[in-house]
Design a protein around this motif. Structure first.
Motif, PDB file in Angstrom:
ATOM      1  N   TRP A 152       0.842  -1.213   0.000  1.00 43.76           N
ATOM      2  CA  TRP A 152       0.000   0.000   0.000  1.00 43.76           C
ATOM      3  C   TRP A 152       0.864   1.245   0.000  1.00 43.76           C
ATOM      4  CZ3 TRP A 152      -4.855  -0.203  -1.332  1.00 43.76           C
ATOM      5  CH2 TRP A 152      -5.550  -1.401  -1.153  1.00 43.76           C
ATOM      6  N   TRP A 196      -3.097   5.323   0.013  1.00 45.41           N
ATOM      7  CA  TRP A 196      -3.984   4.298  -0.517  1.00 45.41           C
ATOM      8  C   TRP A 196      -4.557   3.436   0.601  1.00 45.41           C
ATOM      9  CZ3 TRP A 196      -6.022   3.713  -5.211  1.00 45.41           C
ATOM     10  CH2 TRP A 196      -5.416   4.376  -6.297  1.00 45.41           C
ATOM     11  N   ARG A 197      -5.798   3.002   0.421  1.00 50.94           N
ATOM     12  CA  ARG A 197      -6.448   2.026   1.292  1.00 50.94           C
ATOM     13  C   ARG A 197      -7.613   1.413   0.529  1.00 50.94           C
ATOM     14  NH1 ARG A 197      -7.885   7.098   3.507  1.00 50.94           N
ATOM     15  NH2 ARG A 197     -10.107   7.598   3.190  1.00 50.94           N
ATOM     16  N   ASP A 233      -8.338  -2.303  -5.226  1.00 53.35           N
ATOM     17  CA  ASP A 233      -8.804  -3.125  -4.111  1.00 53.35           C
ATOM     18  C   ASP A 233      -8.607  -4.616  -4.339  1.00 53.35           C
ATOM     19  OD1 ASP A 233      -9.623  -0.706  -3.125  1.00 53.35           O
ATOM     20  OD2 ASP A 233     -11.769  -1.105  -3.258  1.00 53.35           O
TER      21      ASP A 233
END
Length: 211
Positions: free
Chosen positions: A13, A17-18, A195
């Motif tokens: 990551w 970002w997540r 994702d």
């Protein structure tokens, strides 16, 4: 060809970002170029049995060009202004004509370089100028390698673990192909996430180049 001895996981990551966070970027959607898609498929078939690689489907093939910012940091009216400015700038830039042929194995991905690089770099420079005008110079994302280190390319697979590069490079070297030349007459403003171990966009605004 391999530039490295070993590959590593691409899916760590990056800052900001997540899961669930979306991002704006101006990239070329390369899935619309049938000859390039066929070239990519030839190479992907040669590396399909490597479990440590995530092969990129046709509809997510792209030529990474210029990040803009996270969607939750930018108002819709700012993006409308950006689209207008990018369109004006790109009307004055010739559509790049570039060639793809042999893949390169890098630390986190396998990609096809676009040559010559200069026409794509000119598009990127125009997009960066438009971002500065529309959103402020502080919004012009600086790539880690800096503007001078830009290497336009289309990734065909991402590494999802630590693994030796040599067997992958050898499998790719056995593929016999001819070079493919394409005209990049539009770029897209993408809204995408990462994702599911892939860059997937949920919207794309096409922006014409050279007309």
């Amino acid at each position: 060809m391999s530039d490295v001895d070993a590959m590593r996981d691409h899916w760590w990551w990056r800052p900001g970002w997540r899961v669930g966070r979306h991002y704006y970027a101006c990239h070329f959607d390369m899935g619309r170029h049938a000859e390039l898609v066929r070239l990519v498929a030839r190479y992907q078939e040669a590396i399909r049995d490597f479990a440590g690689l995530d092969l990129i489907p046709q509809h997510w093939l792209h030529l990474t060009t210029q990040g803009v910012g996270f969607m939750d940091d930018l108002a819709a009216e700012s993006i409308d202004r950006l689209v207008h400015n990018v369109g004006k700038r790109l009307a004055e830039v010739p559509a790049p004509v570039v060639t793809f042929h042999r893949p390169t194995v890098r630390g986190e991905a396998i990609y096809l370089l676009a040559t010559p690089a200069e026409p794509v770099t000119e598009v990127r420079t125009a997009v960066r100028a438009a971002i500065g005008e529309a959103l402020g110079e502080e919004r012009v994302e600086r790539a880690v390698e800096g503007a001078s280190g830009f290497r336009p390319h289309v990734s065909i697979a991402y590494s999802n673990r630590d693994q030796p590069a040599a067997p992958i490079a050898e499998a790719l070297d056995r593929v016999v192909t001819e070079p493919v030349t394409v005209t990049l007459d539009q770029i897209e403003l993408l809204e995408y996430h990462r994702d599911r171990r892939m860059y997937e966009w949920t919207a794309a605004r096409p922006l014409s180049i050279g007309r």
